[in-house]
Design a protein around this motif. Sequence first.
Motif, PDB file in Angstrom:
ATOM      1  N   TRP A 504       0.574  -1.287   0.033  1.00 38.33           N
ATOM      2  CA  TRP A 504      -0.394  -0.289  -0.615  1.00 38.33           C
ATOM      3  C   TRP A 504       0.711   1.525  -0.244  1.00 38.33           C
ATOM      4  O   TRP A 504       0.346   2.632  -0.575  1.00 38.33           O
ATOM      5  CB  TRP A 504      -0.626  -0.090   1.139  1.00 38.33           C
ATOM      6  CG  TRP A 504      -1.962  -1.209   1.172  1.00 38.33           C
ATOM      7  CD1 TRP A 504      -2.526  -2.000  -0.049  1.00 38.33           C
ATOM      8  CD2 TRP A 504      -2.240  -1.912   2.490  1.00 38.33           C
ATOM      9  NE1 TRP A 504      -3.202  -3.120   0.202  1.00 38.33           N
ATOM     10  CE2 TRP A 504      -3.103  -2.889   1.597  1.00 38.33           C
ATOM     11  CE3 TRP A 504      -2.261  -1.596   4.015  1.00 38.33           C
ATOM     12  CZ2 TRP A 504      -3.863  -3.467   2.745  1.00 38.33           C
ATOM     13  CZ3 TRP A 504      -2.727  -2.705   4.716  1.00 38.33           C
ATOM     14  CH2 TRP A 504      -4.132  -3.440   3.919  1.00 38.33           C
ATOM     15  N   THR A 505       2.012   0.988   0.826  1.00 36.89           N
ATOM     16  CA  THR A 505       2.805   1.997   0.768  1.00 36.89           C
ATOM     17  C   THR A 505       3.475   2.489  -1.040  1.00 36.89           C
ATOM     18  O   THR A 505       3.081   3.801  -1.603  1.00 36.89           O
ATOM     19  CB  THR A 505       4.557   1.972   1.200  1.00 36.89           C
ATOM     20  OG1 THR A 505       3.979   1.822   2.927  1.00 36.89           O
ATOM     21  CG2 THR A 505       5.277   3.440   1.547  1.00 36.89           C
ATOM     22  N   ARG A 506       3.578   1.393  -1.587  1.00 34.36           N
ATOM     23  CA  ARG A 506       4.006   1.545  -3.603  1.00 34.36           C
ATOM     24  C   ARG A 506       2.658   1.803  -3.958  1.00 34.36           C
ATOM     25  O   ARG A 506       3.279   2.528  -4.811  1.00 34.36           O
ATOM     26  CB  ARG A 506       4.307   0.632  -3.526  1.00 34.36           C
ATOM     27  CG  ARG A 506       5.790  -0.260  -3.331  1.00 34.36           C
ATOM     28  CD  ARG A 506       5.927  -1.397  -3.889  1.00 34.36           C
ATOM     29  NE  ARG A 506       5.486  -2.604  -4.173  1.00 34.36           N
ATOM     30  CZ  ARG A 506       5.675  -3.606  -3.441  1.00 34.36           C
ATOM     31  NH1 ARG A 506       6.269  -3.225  -2.354  1.00 34.36           N
ATOM     32  NH2 ARG A 506       4.800  -4.140  -3.090  1.00 34.36           N
ATOM     33  N   PHE A 507       1.341   1.529  -3.659  1.00 34.86           N
ATOM     34  CA  PHE A 507       0.351   2.113  -4.408  1.00 34.86           C
ATOM     35  C   PHE A 507       0.884   3.877  -3.728  1.00 34.86           C
ATOM     36  O   PHE A 507       0.120   4.408  -5.442  1.00 34.86           O
ATOM     37  CB  PHE A 507      -1.158   1.151  -3.686  1.00 34.86           C
ATOM     38  CG  PHE A 507      -1.142  -0.223  -4.601  1.00 34.86           C
ATOM     39  CD1 PHE A 507      -0.182  -0.614  -5.546  1.00 34.86           C
ATOM     40  CD2 PHE A 507      -1.841  -0.557  -3.726  1.00 34.86           C
ATOM     41  CE1 PHE A 507      -0.141  -1.824  -5.560  1.00 34.86           C
ATOM     42  CE2 PHE A 507      -2.375  -1.809  -4.388  1.00 34.86           C
ATOM     43  CZ  PHE A 507      -1.855  -2.240  -4.747  1.00 34.86           C
ATOM     44  N   ALA A 508       0.516   4.198  -2.938  1.00 35.91           N
ATOM     45  CA  ALA A 508       0.383   5.348  -2.311  1.00 35.91           C
ATOM     46  C   ALA A 508       1.615   6.234  -3.328  1.00 35.91           C
ATOM     47  O   ALA A 508       1.479   7.442  -3.294  1.00 35.91           O
ATOM     48  CB  ALA A 508       0.865   5.268  -1.244  1.00 35.91           C
ATOM     49  N   ASP A 509       3.061   6.029  -3.263  1.00 32.79           N
ATOM     50  CA  ASP A 509       3.855   6.493  -3.937  1.00 32.79           C
ATOM     51  C   ASP A 509       3.740   6.695  -5.289  1.00 32.79           C
ATOM     52  O   ASP A 509       3.755   7.586  -5.770  1.00 32.79           O
ATOM     53  CB  ASP A 509       5.314   5.311  -3.776  1.00 32.79           C
ATOM     54  CG  ASP A 509       5.867   6.205  -1.828  1.00 32.79           C
ATOM     55  OD1 ASP A 509       6.475   5.204  -1.573  1.00 32.79           O
ATOM     56  OD2 ASP A 509       5.610   7.078  -1.709  1.00 32.79           O
ATOM     57  N   ALA A 510       2.876   4.921  -5.676  1.00 33.17           N
ATOM     58  CA  ALA A 510       2.921   6.089  -7.453  1.00 33.17           C
ATOM     59  C   ALA A 510       1.253   7.211  -7.551  1.00 33.17           C
ATOM     60  O   ALA A 510       1.568   7.766  -8.465  1.00 33.17           O
ATOM     61  CB  ALA A 510       2.706   4.268  -7.813  1.00 33.17           C
ATOM     62  N   ALA A 511       0.700   7.205  -6.170  1.00 36.53           N
ATOM     63  CA  ALA A 511      -0.517   7.576  -7.358  1.00 36.53           C
ATOM     64  C   ALA A 511       0.036   9.139  -7.211  1.00 36.53           C
ATOM     65  O   ALA A 511      -0.303  10.254  -7.894  1.00 36.53           O
ATOM     66  CB  ALA A 511      -1.646   7.481  -5.226  1.00 36.53           C
ATOM     67  N   VAL A 512       0.957   9.808  -6.030  1.00 38.58           N
ATOM     68  CA  VAL A 512       1.598  10.779  -5.779  1.00 38.58           C
ATOM     69  C   VAL A 512       2.269  10.936  -7.391  1.00 38.58           C
ATOM     70  O   VAL A 512       3.060  12.064  -7.495  1.00 38.58           O
ATOM     71  CB  VAL A 512       1.888  11.650  -4.729  1.00 38.58           C
ATOM     72  CG1 VAL A 512       1.008  11.642  -4.005  1.00 38.58           C
ATOM     73  CG2 VAL A 512       3.249  10.629  -4.373  1.00 38.58           C
ATOM     74  N   ALA A 513       2.816  10.229  -7.954  1.00 35.05           N
ATOM     75  CA  ALA A 513       3.687  10.455  -8.995  1.00 35.05           C
ATOM     76  C   ALA A 513       3.201  10.432 -10.112  1.00 35.05           C
ATOM     77  O   ALA A 513       4.112  10.534 -10.841  1.00 35.05           O
ATOM     78  CB  ALA A 513       5.235   8.976  -8.682  1.00 35.05           C
ATOM     79  N   GLY A 514       1.674  10.097 -10.222  1.00 38.16           N
ATOM     80  CA  GLY A 514       1.090   9.616 -11.315  1.00 38.16           C
ATOM     81  C   GLY A 514       1.644   8.450 -12.206  1.00 38.16           C
ATOM     82  O   GLY A 514       0.825   8.555 -13.256  1.00 38.16           O
ATOM     83  N   ASP A 515       1.257   7.882 -11.790  1.00 40.05           N
ATOM     84  CA  ASP A 515       1.540   6.606 -11.668  1.00 40.05           C
ATOM     85  C   ASP A 515       0.613   5.515 -11.438  1.00 40.05           C
ATOM     86  O   ASP A 515       0.569   4.012 -10.825  1.00 40.05           O
ATOM     87  CB  ASP A 515       3.094   5.757 -11.878  1.00 40.05           C
ATOM     88  CG  ASP A 515       4.513   6.660 -12.083  1.00 40.05           C
ATOM     89  OD1 ASP A 515       5.345   6.779 -11.600  1.00 40.05           O
ATOM     90  OD2 ASP A 515       4.056   6.982 -13.556  1.00 40.05           O
ATOM     91  N   TRP A 516      -0.732   5.813 -11.164  1.00 38.50           N
ATOM     92  CA  TRP A 516      -2.001   4.763 -11.053  1.00 38.50           C
ATOM     93  C   TRP A 516      -2.214   3.998 -12.261  1.00 38.50           C
ATOM     94  O   TRP A 516      -3.047   2.921 -11.403  1.00 38.50           O
ATOM     95  CB  TRP A 516      -2.941   5.977 -10.623  1.00 38.50           C
ATOM     96  CG  TRP A 516      -3.228   6.682 -11.822  1.00 38.50           C
ATOM     97  CD1 TRP A 516      -3.082   8.074 -11.644  1.00 38.50           C
ATOM     98  CD2 TRP A 516      -3.931   6.395 -12.798  1.00 38.50           C
ATOM     99  NE1 TRP A 516      -3.126   8.294 -12.837  1.00 38.50           N
ATOM    100  CE2 TRP A 516      -4.236   7.998 -13.602  1.00 38.50           C
ATOM    101  CE3 TRP A 516      -4.609   5.787 -13.743  1.00 38.50           C
ATOM    102  CZ2 TRP A 516      -4.980   8.032 -15.144  1.00 38.50           C
ATOM    103  CZ3 TRP A 516      -6.215   5.780 -14.670  1.00 38.50           C
ATOM    104  CH2 TRP A 516      -5.758   6.697 -15.134  1.00 38.50           C
ATOM    105  N   ARG A 517      -1.772   4.264 -12.850  1.00 42.15           N
ATOM    106  CA  ARG A 517      -2.089   2.728 -14.052  1.00 42.15           C
ATOM    107  C   ARG A 517      -1.373   1.513 -13.586  1.00 42.15           C
ATOM    108  O   ARG A 517      -2.154   0.637 -14.138  1.00 42.15           O
ATOM    109  CB  ARG A 517      -1.903   3.309 -15.676  1.00 42.15           C
ATOM    110  CG  ARG A 517      -2.698   5.214 -15.867  1.00 42.15           C
ATOM    111  CD  ARG A 517      -2.637   4.798 -17.397  1.00 42.15           C
ATOM    112  NE  ARG A 517      -3.177   6.430 -18.314  1.00 42.15           N
ATOM    113  CZ  ARG A 517      -2.831   7.685 -17.347  1.00 42.15           C
ATOM    114  NH1 ARG A 517      -1.687   8.447 -16.417  1.00 42.15           N
ATOM    115  NH2 ARG A 517      -3.215   8.760 -17.757  1.00 42.15           N
TER     116      ARG A 517
END
Length: 542
Positions: A504-517
């Motif tokens: 979930w940390t990786r998901f959150a980091d991806a979200a703020v980096a614009g990598d939600w896809r």
Amino acid sequence: MTASARKAPLDLQEHIERLEAKGLITRIQVPIDKDSELHPLARWQFQGGLPDEQRRGFLFTDVKGARGENYDIPVAVGVLAASPAIYAAGLGVSEEEIGDVWVNAMEHPIDPVTVEDAPCQEVVITGDELRQEGKGLGSLPVPVSTPGFDSAPYFTATLCITRDPENGIRNMGTYRAALKAEDRLGVRMASRLSGAGGYQHWLKYQKMGKPMPCAIVIGCAPAVLFTGPQKLPIDQDELGVAGGLIGQPIRIVKCKTIDLEVPADAEIVIEGLIDPVLLEPEGPFGESHGHVALEDFNMSMQVTAITRKKKPVLVSIVSQVTPSESSVLKRVAYEPLFLNHLKKVLNVKGIKRVVMHEPLTNIRKVIFLEFDRSAPQSEIWRGLQGAATLQAQCGKIVIAVSDDIDSRNADAVFWSLAYRANMIDDVHVTPYRSGGHGPKSGSKNAEGTLLIDATLKAPMPPLALPAEPYMVRARRIWEDLQLPRLSPQPPWHGYSLGDWSDLWTRFADAAVAGDWRETGENTLARRQGGMKPETPVRDIEK
């Protein structure tokens, strides 16, 4: 009703214009990152100790993405209910009239009218274009609500429209929706207790083995959107109630790719089909109960079209830890409705005010009742019971005080508890709240003591506020913009309480980096059936 006689705005942009005229909106015209800065900046007026009258809506006109995206669609936050005054403006009434307007609208709904041409369909995106990167959902500046914890950008100010396949009754609910791919959303429709209206419809489609059509409206007349969070009877058409709020029929239009109708003057509409069997991991997401909701298996929606105005505004709600826009949105409508129920339905004598405690507790759990000092004890107990049983979700703790106590001030309520309540005779505990039961009248003969241990006994999900670095960064922007002085009230940032994973940390980091896809690709591969929505992922993926 003529335009001059009409009180309520007919679409979101008319509402924003009215807020500007009243000095209730602030335009933010510097570049703002939707993935890491936008919601933390708007959040500061709730965590910064600003009173209701100083809170404003924000219109962000220069919105960027974490990957360098430039959006030509403004984002509005706080324009629905940053304060009771903003909410009242959405109905075209004074704050004191809100309760009466709601009661009248529910008693005298006005059916919608169908039109052929609609502003919400000036631009239509379907087919191959919908699946191209940055052309589908990625073309919309959807913010990350709780950067540092949320797994993706989320639509929050939604009206999710579905229809009962058996009786044709329409339902509009406010449910969160996570971006998963250019043409896919993860949608959470509550299944707890009796379940949301949309969830009840989904169960029927599941039995039929057919996908459920769903239209998600982003931005419309406030009176229409206000019906989504309101707990109306499941068989009552919210569009009719919205018409009653405005005082004239809501214009609706048929969707382009599914058999549903949507408000014709909406800003953006997401059309799609929800899988009747396969559920996909959704979350984590900062919830209005004040903690991060962890991954659950929830509905997977295949987007079939995006329709919108040529120049729309995307609206988002500040939710999570209260006070928030979400809690104001509910409180200003719930409090007068509860008071009306006690005074006019139950005819409780002496009741003067209902206050739903907002900071951290999110209005539902703690309710204060103010009584005239001449009220008989029997009426006080009828009021306590009535407030505790009107809605199963509201009234875990109900406290009655005399009208010299300011029940908006929790310290004053504690003062009344300390010196005016006998804990042998004046306390009653009723079990089984999940069934909707509330306190019963009558005193206990045996001595008793109410003990509340509020310490942390086991790991819990993180506090649902943006993580500290994002709030610190946003505060610097806030101060550079010379916005009102902040007086931070702890807690003002999210932090882990032990129940969290590296994934979930990786998901959150991806979200703020614009990598939600990439997160969407991960959860797509993990889809499976054989369970109901809101099944915790870790219960299945051991």
